[in-house]
Enzyme design. Structure first.
Site, PDB file in Angstrom:
ATOM      1  N   ASN A   1      -5.660 -15.894  -6.633  1.00 35.61           N
ATOM      2  CA  ASN A   1      -6.396 -15.838  -5.368  1.00 35.61           C
ATOM      3  C   ASN A   1      -7.844 -15.517  -5.726  1.00 35.61           C
ATOM      4  OD1 ASN A   1      -7.513 -15.300  -2.913  1.00 35.61           O
ATOM      5  ND2 ASN A   1      -6.234 -13.517  -2.438  1.00 35.61           N
ATOM      6  N   TRP A   2      -8.677 -16.538  -5.673  1.00 32.09           N
ATOM      7  CA  TRP A   2     -10.080 -16.361  -6.099  1.00 32.09           C
ATOM      8  C   TRP A   2     -10.893 -15.601  -5.058  1.00 32.09           C
ATOM      9  CZ3 TRP A   2     -11.857 -21.734  -8.548  1.00 32.09           C
ATOM     10  CH2 TRP A   2     -11.003 -22.035  -9.626  1.00 32.09           C
ATOM     11  N   LYS A   3     -10.320 -15.399  -3.876  1.00 27.11           N
ATOM     12  CA  LYS A   3     -11.016 -14.711  -2.779  1.00 27.11           C
ATOM     13  C   LYS A   3     -12.387 -15.371  -2.546  1.00 27.11           C
ATOM     14  CE  LYS A   3      -8.257 -10.658  -3.672  1.00 27.11           C
ATOM     15  NZ  LYS A   3      -8.090  -9.208  -3.611  1.00 27.11           N
TER      16      LYS A   3
ATOM     17  N   GLY B   1      -5.801 -11.403  -8.279  1.00 30.11           N
ATOM     18  CA  GLY B   1      -7.164 -11.499  -7.756  1.00 30.11           C
ATOM     19  C   GLY B   1      -8.160 -11.540  -8.899  1.00 30.11           C
ATOM     20  N   GLY B   2      -8.728 -10.381  -9.235  1.00 30.97           N
ATOM     21  CA  GLY B   2      -9.805 -10.309 -10.228  1.00 30.97           C
ATOM     22  C   GLY B   2      -9.501 -11.023 -11.539  1.00 30.97           C
TER      23      GLY B   2
ATOM     24  N   GLU C   1       1.903  -6.885  -2.013  1.00 30.08           N
ATOM     25  CA  GLU C   1       0.621  -6.405  -2.512  1.00 30.08           C
ATOM     26  C   GLU C   1       0.308  -5.046  -1.889  1.00 30.08           C
ATOM     27  OE1 GLU C   1      -1.896  -9.956  -4.009  1.00 30.08           O
ATOM     28  OE2 GLU C   1      -2.397  -9.564  -1.929  1.00 30.08           O
TER      29      GLU C   1
ATOM     30  N   HIS D   1      -2.821 -12.178   4.000  1.00 28.61           N
ATOM     31  CA  HIS D   1      -3.358 -11.272   2.979  1.00 28.61           C
ATOM     32  C   HIS D   1      -3.893 -10.013   3.666  1.00 28.61           C
ATOM     33  CE1 HIS D   1      -5.794  -9.593  -0.212  1.00 28.61           C
ATOM     34  NE2 HIS D   1      -5.091 -10.348  -1.045  1.00 28.61           N
TER      35      HIS D   1
ATOM     36  N   SER E   1      -4.038  -5.518  -8.874  1.00 28.87           N
ATOM     37  CA  SER E   1      -4.472  -5.088 -10.216  1.00 28.87           C
ATOM     38  C   SER E   1      -3.529  -5.540 -11.323  1.00 28.87           C
ATOM     39  CB  SER E   1      -4.655  -3.563 -10.266  1.00 28.87           C
ATOM     40  OG  SER E   1      -5.681  -3.165  -9.376  1.00 28.87           O
TER      41      SER E   1
ATOM     42  N   GLY F   1      -7.565  -4.418  -6.386  1.00 26.48           N
ATOM     43  CA  GLY F   1      -8.933  -4.239  -6.866  1.00 26.48           C
ATOM     44  C   GLY F   1      -9.255  -2.828  -7.317  1.00 26.48           C
TER      45      GLY F   1
ATOM     46  N   GLU G   1      -6.466  -8.373   3.238  1.00 30.13           N
ATOM     47  CA  GLU G   1      -7.894  -8.424   3.569  1.00 30.13           C
ATOM     48  C   GLU G   1      -8.112  -9.174   4.879  1.00 30.13           C
ATOM     49  OE1 GLU G   1      -9.119  -9.894  -0.257  1.00 30.13           O
ATOM     50  OE2 GLU G   1      -8.585  -7.949  -1.122  1.00 30.13           O
TER      51      GLU G   1
HETATM   52  P1  13P Z   1      -6.597  -7.844  -7.626  1.00 27.31           P
HETATM   53  O1  13P Z   1      -5.764  -8.553  -8.669  1.00 27.31           O
HETATM   54  O2  13P Z   1      -8.072  -8.054  -7.811  1.00 27.31           O
HETATM   55  O3  13P Z   1      -6.205  -6.403  -7.484  1.00 27.31           O
HETATM   56  O4  13P Z   1      -6.259  -8.546  -6.224  1.00 27.31           O
HETATM   57  C1  13P Z   1      -4.947  -8.729  -5.850  1.00 27.31           C
HETATM   58  C2  13P Z   1      -4.914  -9.568  -4.647  1.00 27.31           C
HETATM   59  O5  13P Z   1      -5.310  -9.136  -3.568  1.00 27.31           O
HETATM   60  C3  13P Z   1      -4.430 -10.948  -4.777  1.00 27.31           C
HETATM   61  O6  13P Z   1      -4.238 -11.547  -3.549  1.00 27.31           O
END
Ligand code: 13P
Length: 250
Positions: free
Chosen positions: A12-14, A233-234, A166, A96, A212, A172, A98
Site C-alpha cells: 500500500n503505497w499510500k 506500507g513504508g 492492521e 483502511h 510496521s 507507521g 486512515e
Molecule cells: P506501515 O507498514 O507503514 O506500518 O503501514 C501499514 C499499512 O497501513 C498498510 O496498509
C-alpha cells in the site's frame, strides 16, 4: 500460512510517489517477482495506476487504495470500482484505518465499497484493526468482531475477499504485536468469518497482517498458521525490502 492458501504480499503505497519513481519501483518489484512464490500486489495512488500498470510485468497484480460505492454519477473527486477495473486493477483496498479516521468511513460504508468491488469484478482487501486505546482497554477482539460483522458483505468468498488485520497503533510506528498476539487475532478473525460465512469460506480466505511489517520481522509473523501474507506500507516503497518480505513467506 497453510499450503491451501497462496500467500499474498501487498504494497500500500499510500499518498507517496510521482509517475517516474512509481514506474521505477513497479519495474524493480516486477524484476524480482519470479524469485518469490508469494502472489505480489501493488496499490499505488490513483493517479499512478496507469504508469505503474504499464511498468508492471506478469506476476504482479495492480490494485487501488479506495473506491466509491456507486458505479458512476455526481460524486466529485471519487473513483468507481468499475473505473479501477477498466484501468487494469484486480484488487481494491477498502476500509483502511486512515480512511476510517480521515474520512469518517463507517463499517457500513466499507461494506458498500466491498460490494462495489465485487460488482466490478475486483477483489476487496477489507481492513480492520483496533486503536491503541481499544487495545489498552482489552477490547481488541470485540472491536475486530464488530468491524468484521459490519464491513464484510455476506457475498464475500475466499476468491473475492482478503481481510487485512492492521492494528492502528502498529501502523507507521515501528511497533508490532508479538507473533503470538498477531496469530491470536488472526485466529479470532478466521473463527468469526467461519461463524458468519461458513468454514469453507473462512478456511480459504487469506488474512494479511499489516503494521510496521519489515524484512526483520516478516518471517516470524508470516510463519503463523493464520497469517497468509502482509499489507505493507513504508517497506513497500523500497523494492528490495518489499521483495525481502515476500521471500520470507514459508
Ligand atoms: P506501515 O507498514 O507503514 O506500518 O503501514 C501499514 C499499512 O497501513 C498498510 O496498509
Amino acid at each position: 500460512m497453510t499450503d491451501a492458501r497462496t500467500p499474498l504480499i501487498a504494497g500500500n503505497w499510500k499518498m507517496n510517489g510521482v509517475a517516474a519513481g512509481g514506474a521505477e519501483l513497479a519495474a524493480a518489484v516486477s524484476a524480482g517477482a519470479n524469485d518469490v512464490s508469494a502472489e505480489l500486489l501493488v496499490c499505488p495512488p490513483t493517479v499512478l495506476i496507469a504508469p505503474v500498470g504499464a511498468a508492471l510485468r506478469d506476476g504482479v497484480a495492480l490494485g487501488a487504495q479506495d473506491c466509491h460505492f456507486a458505479q458512476s454519477g455526481a460524486h466529485t473527486g471519487d473513483i468507481s470500482a468499475e473505473m479501477l477495473a477498466d484501468a487494469g486493477c484486480a484488487y481494491v483496498i477498502v476500509g483502511h484505518s486512515e480512511r476510517r479516521a480521515d474520512h469518517g468511513e463507517t463499517s457500513g460504508d466499507v461494506c458498500a465499497k466491498a460490494m462495489a468491488a465485487y460488482r466490478a469484478g475486483l477483489r476487496a482487501v477489507i481492513c480492520v484493526g483496533e486503536t491503541e486505546a481499544e487495545r489498552d482497554a482489552g477490547k481488541t477482539l470485540e472491536v475486530i468482531t464488530a468491524q468484521l460483522n459490519g464491513s464484510v458483505p455476506s457475498a464475500a468468498t475466499a476468491e473475492n475477499t482478503v481481510v487485512a488485520y492492521e492494528p492502528v497503533w502498529a501502523i507507521g510506528t515501528g511497533r508490532t504485536p508479538t507473533n503470538d498476539e498477531a496469530q491470536a487475532v488472526h485466529a479470532h478473525i478466521r473463527a468469526a468469518l467461519s461463524a458468519s460465512h461458513g468454514a469453507a469460506v473462512s478456511d480459504g480466505m487469506r488474512l494479511l497482517y499489516g503494521g510496521s511489517m519489515k524484512p526483520e520481522n516478516a518471517q516470524g509473523l508470516l510463519a503463523q498458521p493464520d497469517i497468509d501474507g502482509g499489507l505493507i506500507g513504508g517497506a513497500s516503497l523500497k523494492a528490495e525490502d518489499f521483495l525481502a518480505i515476500a521471500a520470507s513467506c514459508p
